[in-house]
Design a protein around this motif. Structure first.
Motif, short mmCIF file in Angstrom:
data_model
loop_
_atom_site.label_atom_id
_atom_site.label_comp_id
_atom_site.label_asym_id
_atom_site.label_seq_id
_atom_site.Cartn_x
_atom_site.Cartn_y
_atom_site.Cartn_z
N LYS A 52 -24.86 50.50 9.52
CA LYS A 52 -24.84 49.51 8.44
C LYS A 52 -25.84 48.39 8.71
O LYS A 52 -26.58 47.97 7.81
N LYS A 53 -25.85 47.89 9.95
CA LYS A 53 -26.81 46.84 10.30
C LYS A 53 -28.23 47.39 10.25
O LYS A 53 -29.16 46.71 9.78
N GLY B 267 -34.16 46.86 13.12
CA GLY B 267 -33.45 47.92 12.43
C GLY B 267 -33.46 49.22 13.22
O GLY B 267 -32.45 49.93 13.28
N GLN C 39 -34.49 45.21 4.30
CA GLN C 39 -35.21 43.93 4.26
C GLN C 39 -36.69 44.16 4.50
O GLN C 39 -37.56 43.60 3.82
N LYS D 263 -29.38 49.78 8.37
CA LYS D 263 -29.76 49.92 6.96
C LYS D 263 -30.14 48.58 6.35
O LYS D 263 -31.15 48.47 5.63
N ASN D 264 -29.37 47.54 6.67
CA ASN D 264 -29.64 46.22 6.13
C ASN D 264 -31.01 45.70 6.57
O ASN D 264 -31.80 45.22 5.74
N TYR D 265 -31.31 45.84 7.85
CA TYR D 265 -32.58 45.35 8.36
C TYR D 265 -33.75 46.16 7.82
O TYR D 265 -34.81 45.61 7.47
#
Length: 236
Positions: A175-176, A165, A183, A178-180
Motif C-alpha cells: 500500500k505504501k 516506493g 506520487q 503504491k502510494n509513493y
C-alpha cells in the motif's frame, strides 16, 4: 591528471604565501578539498582520505579571524563519509554524516539541498547495513526537504518518491509502495516526462504491484472458502 597537477602547483604557491603570513590554513584546505575530490572520482580512496583529513585539520586549527566555516567543514565530513561507504566502514560513515548534518542545519537551516543530500547519504548507508526502517526514515526526511526547497512537482522529488516506493515494494509494504509510486507517476506526467526511463520504470513497478495485489486477493478469497470447514452434504 592535468587538473590535479594544476591544483598541486597552486598548493605549492599557497604554502609559500602562507609562510609569509599572507594566507590562512583554511584557504589551503579549499585546494586540498579539490585534490581530494579528484582522487575520489578516480577511485584512489586512500589518497583522497589522506588529503581530506589534512584539509579538516587545517580548517579546524585555522587562525582565520572568522573561524572555521561550518558549512565547508560539513562538506568535507560528507565527502569523507562517502569514502567510508566505499571502504565499507559504515559505522564511521554514519558518524560523519551525523556530524555534517548538525553543522549544515546550524549554518544552512533545516531546508537546504545540502541537508537533503546528507540525509540521502545516510539512507544509503542504512540500506547497506540492512537497517531498512532507518533508511526509509532518512530518505523520507530528504524527500521533505526537497519538497520544501524545490516544490512538490519537481523531477528530483519524483525520483525520490519512486526510489522510496521501490524500497516499500521490496519489503512487501504494497500500500505504501503504491502510494509513493503513484506520487512519482503523477509528477512525471505533469512534467511531460512520461517516456523517460524513470517514468517508465515507475509504470512497470505499479503494474507489478497491481498484479501482486490481484493475486493476493484471489489467494485470500480461496483461503476463506477452503477454511469454512467441512461442507454439509444434503441427504435425500
Amino acid at each position: 591528471a592535468e587538473a590535479l597537477e594544476l591544483y598541486r602547483q597552486a598548493l605549492d604557491v599557497y604554502e609559500i604565501i602562507k609562510d609569509e603570513g599572507n594566507l590562512h590554513g583554511a584557504d589551503i584546505a579549499g585546494t586540498l578539498t579539490n585534490i581530494g575530490n579528484i582522487h575520489s572520482k578516480t577511485g584512489d580512496y586512500d589518497e583522497a582520505m589522506e588529503v581530506y583529513l589534512h584539509a579538516v585539520t587545517l580548517k579546524t586549527e585555522s587562525q582565520d579571524p572568522k573561524g572555521p566555516k561550518k558549512a565547508e567543514l560539513a562538506g568535507l565530513k560528507n565527502n569523507i563519509g562517502i569514502l567510508c561507504i566505499e571502504r565499507e566502514e559504515y559505522g564511521k560513515a554514519i558518524d560523519l554524516f551525523t556530524e555534517a548534518l548538525k553543522l549544515q542545519r546550524e549554518t544552512l537551516g533545516l531546508y537546504h539541498l545540502d541537508v537533503a543530500s546528507t540525509l540521502h547519504n545516510m539512507g544509503e548507508v542504512y540500506m547497506k547495513k540492512k537497517q531498512v526502517n532507518n533508511a526509509v526514515t532518512a530518505y523520507n526526511s530528504a524527500l521533505n526537504v526537497k519538497k520544501k526547497v524545490l516544490g512538490g512537482k519537481h523531477i528530483e522529488v519524483a525520483s525520490l518518491f519512486f526510489f522510496i516506493g521501490l524500497i516499500y515494494k521490496k519489503i512487501n509494504q504494497t500500500k505504501k509502495a503504491k502510494n509513493y509510486l503513484l506520487q512519482a507517476q503523477s509528477i512525471y506526467r505533469l512534467l511531460n516526462l512520461s517516456e523517460t526511463p524513470s517514468a517508465l520504470a515507475t509504470d512497470r513497478s505499479l503494474e507489478d504491484l497491481r498484479s501482486a495485489l490481484h493475486t493476493d486477493n484471489i489467494n485470500k478469497y480461496a483461503s476463506k472458502i477452503t477454511n469454512k470447514g467441512p461442507f454439509q452434504i444434503a441427504t435425500v
